[in-house]
Design a protein around this motif. Structure first.
Motif, mmCIF file in Angstrom:
data_model
loop_
_atom_site.group_PDB
_atom_site.id
_atom_site.type_symbol
_atom_site.label_atom_id
_atom_site.label_comp_id
_atom_site.label_asym_id
_atom_site.label_seq_id
_atom_site.Cartn_x
_atom_site.Cartn_y
_atom_site.Cartn_z
ATOM 1 N N ILE A 3 51.223 38.156 70.669
ATOM 2 C CA ILE A 3 50.975 37.261 71.785
ATOM 3 C C ILE A 3 51.315 35.853 71.346
ATOM 4 O O ILE A 3 50.815 35.354 70.343
ATOM 5 N N SER A 4 52.178 35.183 72.087
ATOM 6 C CA SER A 4 52.514 33.801 71.801
ATOM 7 C C SER A 4 51.690 32.896 72.704
ATOM 8 O O SER A 4 51.438 33.210 73.859
ATOM 9 N N LEU A 5 51.283 31.737 72.189
ATOM 10 C CA LEU A 5 50.414 30.837 72.928
ATOM 11 C C LEU A 5 51.130 29.525 73.234
ATOM 12 O O LEU A 5 52.024 29.096 72.518
ATOM 13 N N ASN A 6 50.691 28.881 74.306
ATOM 14 C CA ASN A 6 51.260 27.629 74.739
ATOM 15 C C ASN A 6 50.239 26.523 74.476
ATOM 16 O O ASN A 6 49.183 26.494 75.089
ATOM 17 N N SER A 67 30.878 47.077 70.297
ATOM 18 C CA SER A 67 32.293 47.158 70.641
ATOM 19 C C SER A 67 33.017 45.835 70.467
ATOM 20 O O SER A 67 34.256 45.804 70.478
ATOM 21 N N ALA A 68 32.296 44.732 70.313
ATOM 22 C CA ALA A 68 32.957 43.439 70.147
ATOM 23 C C ALA A 68 33.850 43.428 68.912
ATOM 24 O O ALA A 68 34.895 42.779 68.906
ATOM 25 N N GLU A 69 33.446 44.134 67.853
ATOM 26 C CA GLU A 69 34.304 44.231 66.666
ATOM 27 C C GLU A 69 35.639 44.862 67.018
ATOM 28 O O GLU A 69 36.696 44.404 66.576
ATOM 29 N N LEU A 70 35.597 45.923 67.814
ATOM 30 C CA LEU A 70 36.816 46.622 68.197
ATOM 31 C C LEU A 70 37.694 45.749 69.089
ATOM 32 O O LEU A 70 38.918 45.693 68.917
ATOM 33 N N VAL A 71 37.075 45.072 70.051
ATOM 34 C CA VAL A 71 37.820 44.212 70.973
ATOM 35 C C VAL A 71 38.485 43.072 70.207
ATOM 36 O O VAL A 71 39.674 42.783 70.388
ATOM 37 N N PHE A 72 37.718 42.414 69.334
ATOM 38 C CA PHE A 72 38.261 41.304 68.560
ATOM 39 C C PHE A 72 39.367 41.783 67.627
ATOM 40 O O PHE A 72 40.406 41.128 67.495
ATOM 41 N N GLY A 73 39.136 42.913 66.967
ATOM 42 C CA GLY A 73 40.137 43.425 66.042
ATOM 43 C C GLY A 73 41.471 43.690 66.721
ATOM 44 O O GLY A 73 42.538 43.318 66.207
ATOM 45 N N HIS A 74 41.423 44.324 67.873
ATOM 46 C CA HIS A 74 42.652 44.607 68.622
ATOM 47 C C HIS A 74 43.321 43.310 69.049
ATOM 48 O O HIS A 74 44.545 43.150 68.974
ATOM 49 N N PHE A 75 42.521 42.364 69.514
ATOM 50 C CA PHE A 75 43.050 41.085 69.978
ATOM 51 C C PHE A 75 43.754 40.341 68.845
ATOM 52 O O PHE A 75 44.908 39.916 68.983
ATOM 53 N N ARG A 76 43.071 40.171 67.711
ATOM 54 C CA ARG A 76 43.675 39.390 66.634
ATOM 55 C C ARG A 76 44.905 40.079 66.057
ATOM 56 O O ARG A 76 45.881 39.421 65.690
ATOM 57 N N ARG A 77 44.871 41.379 66.001
ATOM 58 C CA ARG A 77 46.017 42.112 65.451
ATOM 59 C C ARG A 77 47.268 41.899 66.289
ATOM 60 O O ARG A 77 48.398 41.974 65.778
ATOM 61 N N ASN A 78 47.084 41.626 67.574
ATOM 62 C CA ASN A 78 48.216 41.440 68.469
ATOM 63 C C ASN A 78 48.575 39.974 68.700
ATOM 64 O O ASN A 78 49.436 39.666 69.523
ATOM 65 N N MET A 79 47.912 39.096 67.992
ATOM 66 C CA MET A 79 48.259 37.681 68.084
ATOM 67 C C MET A 79 49.452 37.380 67.195
ATOM 68 O O MET A 79 49.685 38.054 66.189
ATOM 69 N N ALA A 80 50.202 36.349 67.570
ATOM 70 C CA ALA A 80 51.280 35.885 66.702
ATOM 71 C C ALA A 80 50.673 35.466 65.363
ATOM 72 O O ALA A 80 49.600 34.850 65.329
ATOM 73 N N PRO A 81 51.329 35.782 64.244
ATOM 74 C CA PRO A 81 50.709 35.607 62.924
ATOM 75 C C PRO A 81 50.408 34.174 62.534
ATOM 76 O O PRO A 81 49.592 33.936 61.639
ATOM 77 N N GLU A 82 51.045 33.189 63.174
ATOM 78 C CA GLU A 82 50.814 31.810 62.753
ATOM 79 C C GLU A 82 49.476 31.243 63.212
ATOM 80 O O GLU A 82 49.084 30.152 62.806
ATOM 81 N N MET A 115 37.536 46.104 62.711
ATOM 82 C CA MET A 115 38.203 44.860 63.065
ATOM 83 C C MET A 115 39.679 44.856 62.706
ATOM 84 O O MET A 115 40.366 43.839 62.846
ATOM 85 N N GLN A 116 40.167 46.017 62.229
ATOM 86 C CA GLN A 116 41.589 46.193 61.927
ATOM 87 C C GLN A 116 42.102 45.093 61.003
ATOM 88 O O GLN A 116 43.139 44.465 61.246
ATOM 89 N N ALA A 117 41.355 44.865 59.932
ATOM 90 C CA ALA A 117 41.678 43.771 59.022
ATOM 91 C C ALA A 117 41.779 44.276 57.594
ATOM 92 O O ALA A 117 41.468 45.437 57.295
ATOM 93 N N ASP A 118 42.225 43.404 56.710
ATOM 94 C CA ASP A 118 42.265 43.725 55.288
ATOM 95 C C ASP A 118 40.946 43.371 54.608
ATOM 96 O O ASP A 118 40.615 43.903 53.559
ATOM 97 N N ARG A 119 40.210 42.454 55.218
ATOM 98 C CA ARG A 119 38.941 41.996 54.668
ATOM 99 C C ARG A 119 38.123 41.394 55.807
ATOM 100 O O ARG A 119 38.659 41.115 56.876
ATOM 101 N N VAL A 120 36.840 41.195 55.552
ATOM 102 C CA VAL A 120 35.990 40.501 56.513
ATOM 103 C C VAL A 120 36.070 39.007 56.217
ATOM 104 O O VAL A 120 35.861 38.581 55.082
#
Length: 345
Positions: A3-6, A67-82, A115-120
């Motif tokens: 996801i790209s942000l403006n 479920s907030a962990e799951l929602v946040f994890g999916h969201f951040r994983r799909n954000m642009a990496p910068e 949270m679909q992450a490498d670490r907390v």
């Protein structure tokens, strides 16, 4: 797909250092995702709301219950990496647990997976039973896991001043970066002990309940006291209304406080009551950030909340606020309810 942000009109947020992170002084609280009692929105609207928050500079998210962990994890994983988005989640121990290495590590790895992450990023630790000193053993193991790279920073959640001081003294400098506690014009318990502990050990508070579930807002000026058991109130509002009426003072005195905050808001160019109440908390040097409970996709105050940046309360403002607080039982809540987090024990 990322996801790209403006960032066309990004407000100038205030930031502070929390461990290795540079984070804004307003965070997004996700506790409403734990239950439909706060209202519900389609997942698509929730994700759109999270994007809007990041667009406006709200890059830190906390209180990942259920479920907030799951929602946040999916969201951040799909954000642009910068985009540097920070997530603070919790491990809350409410029953007898022997904190062995396998038990503690399993709890951390579960959060990493969800949270679909490498670490907390920030693992906030809560322990209900102070009579069981296992919290010290658990935190020592969490330190080991931080050294091994499974956790970036360790925080506490709803620990009182005595135990926070004990923990920081035993674990050593910089072991703990934060403590998440309730702090507002109504609940001033952190001023009695916790502030000194924060200064002594270099901790920052992440505060919740700062707007008392939305009661510290213009919409409640000159409104009658709501029915505590009304189905129209959220769980947060029932909690804080009970505190206002039973521990702090009365609805009449609360109305006096709202009127004073309204006058102060007008002095600062028409800022909202919520802005003034939030700024009062942020003006305390031991506070790192206020966690704003957000009903994503239902009720958001992005632009208004950003107005807390760029001003400070004056001596006159604080004197007017204190004149009301001195008529309340606020300074005695620590003796009637207990220190920070006592209501959860």
């Amino acid at each position: 797909m990322s996801i790209s942000l403006n960032f066309i009109s990004l407000p100038q947020h205030e930031h502070f250092r929390l461990g290795p992170f540079t984070v804004p002084r307003l965070w997004v609280g996700l506790w409403q995702l734990s239950s439909n009692a706060w209202g519900s929105a389609p997942m698509s609207k929730i994700r759109e709301a999270m994007v809007r928050h990041v667009e406006e500079g709200y890059t830190a998210f906390a209180d990942h219950y259920g479920s907030a962990e799951l929602v946040f994890g999916h969201f951040r994983r799909n954000m642009a990496p910068e985009h540097d988005i920070v997530g603070a989640t919790k491990w809350c121990v409410f029953k007898d647990v022997v904190p062995t290495r396998p038990v503690v590590e399993a709890a951390v790895r579960e959060r990493i997976e969800r949270m679909q992450a490498d670490r907390v990023d920030i693992l906030q630790f809560h322990w209900q039973d102070y009579s069981n000193k296992g919290y010290l053993s658990a935190l020592e193991i969490l330190q080991e896991l931080r050294t091994e790279g499974l956790i970036t920073s360790i925080g506490l959640c709803n620990f009182d001043a005595i135990r926070t001081d004990e923990i920081c003294t035993q674990l050593g400098p910089n072991a703990i970066v934060s403590n998440q506690v309730q702090f507002s014009l109504i609940d001033t318990r952190p001023l009695h002990g916790m502030a000194d502990v924060c200064e002594r050990h270099g901790l920052k508070l992440l505060t919740y309940g700062t707007l008392c579930g939305g009661f510290l807002a213009d919409k409640w000026v000159e409104k009658p006291v709501p029915d505590l058991y009304s189905g129209n109130l959220t769980p947060s509002q029932r909690k804080y209304l009970d505190m206002i009426l039973k521990a702090w003072g009365s609805w009449e005195l609360f109305q006096s406080l709202l009127h004073v905050l309204r006058v102060i808001g007008d002095r600062h160019g028409g800022l909202s009551i919520a802005n003034i109440a939030t700024r009062w908390v942020l003006d305390h040097q031991f506070v790192g950030a206020v966690i704003v409970g957000t009903r994503l996709g239902i009720s958001e105050h992005l632009q208004d909340n950003c107005k807390v940046y760029g001003f400070n309360l004056t001596a006159e403002d604080n004197a007017d606020i204190e004149a009301v607080l001195n008529r309340s039982n606020g300074r005695r809540i620590i003796t009637t309810v207990g220190d920070c987090g006592a209501e959860y024990r």
